[in-house]
Each structure stands twice: as structure tokens, then as C-alpha cells.
Design an enzyme around this catalytic site. Structure first.
Site, PDB file in Angstrom:
ATOM      1  CD  GLU A 235     -14.666  52.446  40.327  1.00 50.93           C
ATOM      2  OE1 GLU A 235     -15.544  52.250  41.200  1.00 50.93           O
ATOM      3  OE2 GLU A 235     -13.677  51.697  40.198  1.00 50.93           O
ATOM      4  CD  GLU A 452      -9.655  52.805  41.074  1.00 51.74           C
ATOM      5  OE1 GLU A 452     -10.175  51.741  41.488  1.00 51.74           O
ATOM      6  OE2 GLU A 452     -10.061  53.927  41.393  1.00 51.74           O
TER       7      GLU A 452
END
Length: 624
Positions: A235, A452
Site C-alpha cells: 500500500e 488483501e
């Protein structure tokens, strides 16, 4: 494992559907001396830590890997933080941790598990309210990690204490500490050219240390064929890069104290600011009031270090002593042209990272991510080959509010509210289909793995801890899995935390998304004991297909599975389906459209040999 077009394939030419889990949630924090984020003791001793024992001690490896294999979660996204490797100081590597890491990875291979390494971070570092980078990276930039809480530069669990506000940590993405560090890491040459460390630009200094640390990881794991590749960074965030209005707050989410970018810079310089306090609810964001931060006029900068963005003439004080912007578009345009974070800053870094890793592991697959909630990543001719796209996606409403509402959801990308179970199912499918289109249109048709997704297990204040009833969590998780299956995607669920407990969840910032918990493990002899929402998490799926997948469906309530594929005449190896005992404790009923099959109960596998005369083939599995 290899990549061909939009698919992962094995050496027999079969298409692989990777089904696995992130391992594990508590790898974000040290094992000693101050492991959990609710523990303040020794927090600022950032050099004297150890991550040996993350994700679990070696003597527990057999237990956890055998459980994951039995659950069919055979592809691991293994978390390794930069801090774990290089916490003692620049260029000082923890060789004991690297030796431990190799032992854990070797053991995973003995259980037939494959994995890729995830250089994990959230909002830069533990010291800015997340995890990832060592504390000395702040010091290199002139920031004082001991003053982030009082200056509003970050909200930190260890300093704030319990109870920690629900899902507050993502707000750090828009605050001074994390926003500054990401800007320097990805764009220091452009936005902070005056800041140099040991004769290098701050961008070169930070990126080279980061890359060198994970090259050391690759060296430690060299020769292990079941390590298939490396993510570039979990991220990645743009920091201030591309921030068009510095008079407004930014970041992933607004909740609690929400200073604008300018206010955050002024607060860090010791100038008190009245900032809005925002509450997040089903109705969206609402300003509850205003509160003055940093009344003690503390600086977030080390003595002798001027605030970076003031010294680069982004802002200054007017005659009344108030902060004002000097260059409102400083981070959004360069030489009159609008900047694009993924194109101009992340992409060059990812290529540099790929070249360095492949100097050690030439065949490594490189997994790319863009900013969360964006799907604008693009790859160009001449960029690194052999790549996969690993975006993240969550059922955002359930995640942020820790409530499961069957008839209500929110589009992860647009924020649009969706009503009705049918519309939610279609929306979830469409949201993931956007990631597939990004890979097809902007990334040259590469494979997609959802790196994820997951749901919180502490819904409704942890009601299920007391009742043992995780049916709501199973329903929420099944809703996400159905979207993955309808798009025929590979995925790694977030997450499996070996030391999860009811008091502190995954041991990080109040999150509790682990499908395993010691506090729910009542029967050590039962491999499923301790599992949560397993009816949704443990599912039949095609491990490898002798052709192209067309349709996949599983109903966990009826335990019915259906799979259709188009065969590849060049592939002679059988299609293999994982058949979990959790859903099929007795030998299941199997229907095949043609060909032959055999059921291997010991391996939980169905091997199917299709008839070559038909183009499409279907397999159905039902309970005995």
C-alpha cells in the site's frame, strides 16, 4: 510457477488459482521488547528490538503450516518489514532475524506451501502510527519521533493508550509524519532537493537503504524455489505528492483530529492550530467540533533541523504570526505539468526495486501495487517484465464500522452507497472486475492476485468472543469470496495471526481480522479448533486447471461446488480440485460432465482427467 498472459501457470502448463493468506498480522510489530502496539514500555528504543518469532516461533511452525495446508491456504503472502531487517541503523542488518526467516520459509516449503515476500508497511512506520520503516529514517529527515503525538503529526497507539479509537490509524496517511516521509521517499529529488544525507539526495538515500534491505532478504532466501517473488511495497502512499489543496485535509480517511496539510505543517513547527474533529458514521463524515492542538508549542523537528516544507518555501508566517501558503500548487504541478504519483514516482521506484531483486533472484515475479482505493497503475514498454498486479480490496463499510449489514454496503472505490443483497453482490463483482480491467488495459494483460481482503472478527464490540457464534463474520467473508470467485481471481486473505487474542486482536492498532485465534482454540487435537468463520474461509477451489477457467461457484450453506473450464489440448496433466474435509467430512458425491476422476482423501484432492472430445467440462461436488 510462471506467468503467461493473464494467468499464473505451473510447469505442466496448467492454470493456477492461488488461494492463500497473509502471514501474519503481528509481524508488523517486534517480538521483543515491546511487541504489541498497546504496550508503551520501551517504545522509543527503536534500535534495540527483534522480530525473531514473527510470524511465530520456530517450534510452532509445524502446527501452523499443517493447519494452513489442511485449510487449502497454500499460497502465502509473507510479511517482512524494513524495520525487522535494518532496525539497528543504516546498513546494520539483523543477520539473526534473516537466519530465522530462512528457517521459517524452508519449513513452509516442506508443507508444500508457496509464498511471496511482502515488504510490509502501513502509513510508513510504527512511530507514525503504522508499521514498516525503521525509526532512524525519521531522524535522517530531521523529525523527532518522540513528539509526533503532541504535535498532531501522528496518532500512535502506544502513546495514546487504550481504548484506541476504531480504525483511526489510516488517518495518519494525511498527517505530517507519514505524508512527509512518503513525499521524501518517492519524490525527494523533486520536492525537497535541498535535503541531502551523506552527499546523497534524501530520495536516493531512503530508497537505496530500503532496496538494499530487501536484497538482503532475497539473498537469505536464495535457492528456495517455492519463494516465487516479491511485492514492491505494501500500500504505497503518495504523501503530499499530487495534493491539490493544502488548505484541506487529505489521506485515506478522515476521522478524529483532521488538520489540513498546512495546519499539519504549522503544528509540527510548534504553532498551535484549531482543527476539526470528525466523526465517521453510516451518514458519512461529520464535524463534531474543533480542538486546539499543540498548545505547548512543541516541535516535531529535531534540534538544529528546520521544518522541511518551510525551508523549501511551501509555507511561512504572515505578519500576524499565522501560517500561510506561499506555493499552493507545490506538490501538484512540476514545471507547469500536473504530477501523477503512480506514473512519475511509484513506477520508477518499482522498476529499480525489480532490477535489484533480480540481481539475486532472476526468475522472481514482482507484484505491483498502487495507492489504496486507486486503480490507475500503468506499466510501459521497457519496464520490468514478469510482473503481477496485487491490488487490495475490502468490504469497506464492514471494515471501518465493524458492523455487518446484509442489505447495505459501500463501493470501495467511489464511496457510493449500495442497498440490497443482490445489488451488493453485483457491485462487489464489478469492483473487482475493475482491477482485472486495469491489468488488461494498463498493465499489458498480466495476472491479478487480490493481495488483501478480509473482514473484522470483532463485529459489534466482540460479541462473538462471548457467544462463539461467528455466523455474521462468515456471511460477510463469504460475500467477499463470492466476488473473488465470480471474477476467477487468485487471492491472499488478510490474515492469519498466530498470537491473536480476544483482548488485542492481531496485536496491532486494535485490528482483529485473523481467521485463527488462540482464544477460540478449545481442542488442541482438532486442527480446525481456533479457526473463525471457517465455513467461508475454507472452500473448495481449482488448484490447477488443464485449460481456462470459465465459471466457479461455491455455496457454503449447501456445501455445493460447481466449476466449468475450457480445456487446453496441449495439457495432459489432470485438473486438481481442493476438497476440504471441513465441508465434506465423508467422501462427497462427485458429478463430472465427462472423463474420469479419483478422490484422494489423504490429500483432500480431486484429480480430474477430462475427455478430449469436448471443449468444455464441468465438475460438481456435493455432500454425501
Amino acid at each position: 510457477m510462471k506467468i503467461e498472459g493473464p494467468w499464473f501457470k505451473d510447469d505442466a502448463g496448467r492454470i493456477l488459482m492461488l488461494r492463500g493468506v497473509n502471514l501474519g498480522g503481528s509481524s508488523k510489530v517486534p517480538s521483543t521488547p515491546n511487541g504489541a502496539t498497546h504496550n508503551r514500555q520501551g517504545f522509543f528504543d527503536h534500535r534495540g528490538v527483534s522480530f525473531i518469532g514473527r510470524p511465530f516461533p520456530l517450534d510452532e511452525a509445524d502446527e501452523h503450516f499443517s493447519r494452513l495446508r489442511a485449510w487449502g491456504l497454500r499460497f502465502l503472502r509473507l510479511l517482512v518489514t524494513w524495520e525487522a531487517v535494518e532496525h539497528a541503523g543504516p546498513g546494520q542488518y539483523d543477520d539473526d532475524y534473516l537466519a530465522y526467516l530462512r528457517e521459517i520459509v524452508v519449513c513452509a516449503g516442506e508443507y508444500g506451501l508457496k509464498l511471496f515476500i511482502d515488504p510490509h508497511q502501513d502509513v510508513w512506520s510504527r512511530f507514525s502510527g503504522g508499521d514498516g520503516a525503521p525509526g532512524w529514517t525519521f531522524e535522517a529527515a530531521g523529525l523527532d519521533i518522540t513528539h509526533f503525538q503532541e504535535t498532531g503529526a501522528a496518532i500512535v497507539h502506544q502513546i495514546h493508550g487504550d481504548p484506541f479509537p476504531r480504525m483511526i490509524w489510516p488517518t495518519n496517511s494525511g498527517k505530517l509524519a507519514a505524508a512527509t516521509m512518503f513525499t521524501l521517499f518517492f519524490g525527494g529529488d523533486t520536492f525537497a532537493p535541498q535535503l541531502r544525507i551523506e552527499g546523497e539526495s534524501i530520495q536516493t538515500y531512503l530508497q537505496q537503504h530500503y532496496i538494499d534491505a530487501f536484497v538482503r532478504v532475497a539473498q537469505a532466501l536464495s535457492g528456495l524455489e517455492h519463494v516465487v517473488g516479491y511485492d514492491t511495497m505494501n500500500e504505497p502512499l503518495a504523501g503530499y505528492i499530487g495534493w491539490r489543496d493544502l488548505y484541506k485535509p487529505g489521506g485515506m480517511i478522515h476521522s478524529g483530529h483532521t488538520p489540513s496539510a498546512l495546519q499539519g505543517m504549522a503544528l509540527g513547527a510548534g504553532i498551535p492550530q484549531s482543527v476539526p474533529v470528525i466523526a465517521l458514521s453510516l451518514r458519512g463524515e461529520r464535524v463534531q467540533g474543533y480542538e486546539t492542538l499543540n498548545p505547548g508549542q512543541v516541535s516535531a523537528w529535531l534540534e538544529g533541523h528546520a521544518p522541511i516544507w518551510r525551508s523549501h518555501a511551501v509555507w511561512d508566517l504572515n505578519s500576524a504570526g499565522e501560517a500561510r501558503l506561499l506555493q499552493p500548487g507545490y506538490f501538484s504541478t512540476v514545471d507547469g505539468q500536473p504530477v501523477d504519483f503512480e506514473r512519475d514516482f511509484y513506477r520508477p521506484f518499482a522498476n529499480r526495486f525489480a532490477r535489484a531483486i533480480r540481481s539475486v533472484d532472476p526468475g522472481a515475479i514482482i507484484f505491483l501495487e498502487g495507492e489504496p482505493r486507486r486503480s490507475a497503475l500503468a506499466w510501459k514498454p521497457g519496464d520490468a517484465p514478469n510482473i503481477a498486479y496485487a491490488p487490495h480490496w475490502y468490504d469497506g463499510l464492514t471494515l471501518y464500522l465493524k458492523r455487518f449489514i446484509r442489505w447495505l454496503a459501500v463501493d470501495h472505490d467511489t464511496g457510493r452507497v449500495i442497498f440490497g443483497p443482490g445489488r451488493i453482490e453485483r457491485s462487489f463483482h464489478d469492483q473487482l472486475a475493475r482491477r482485472v480491467r486495469t491489468a488488461a488495459n494498463s498493465l499489458d494483460g498480466i495476472p491479478v492476485l487480490i493481495g488483501e481482503f478480509g473482514i473484522p472478527f470483532d463485529l459489534q464490540g466482540g460479541k462473538a468472543y462471548r457467544s462463539g457464534d461467528f455466523r455474521a463474520q462468515a456471511a460477510a467473508l463469504d460475500r467477499s469470496y463470492r466476488a473473488i470467485e465470480s471474477n476467477l481471481l487468485s487471492s491472499t486473505l488478510w490474515n492469519y495471526t498466530a498470537d491473536n487474542d480476544n483482548a488485542h486482536g492481531d496485536q496491532w492498532n486494535g485490528e482483529d481480522l485473523s481467521i485463527f485465534s488462540r482464544d477460540q482454540r478449545h481442542n488442541p487435537a482438532d486442527i480446525n479448533s481456533g479457526g473463525r468463520a471457517l465455513s467461508a474461509a475454507v472452500r473448495p477451489y481449482p488448484i490447477c486447471t488443464a485449460g481456462e477457467p470459465l465459471e466457479l461457484r461455491f455455496d457454503p450453506k449447501r456445501h455445493t461446488f460447481s466449476y466449468t473450464f475450457k480445456h487446453d489440448a496441449q495439457v495432459s496433466a489432470p485438473t486438481e480440485i481442493f476438497v476440504p474435509r471441513l465441508h465434506y467430512p465423508q467422501e462427497p458425491r462427485i458429478w463430472i460432465s465427462d472423463g474420469t476422476c479419483e478422490y484422494d482423501r489423504n490429500e483432500n484432492l480431486l484429480r480430474y482427467h477430462h475427455a478430449p472430445g469436448l471443449e468444455q467440462h464441468t465438475i460438481e461436488i456435493k455432500p454425501a
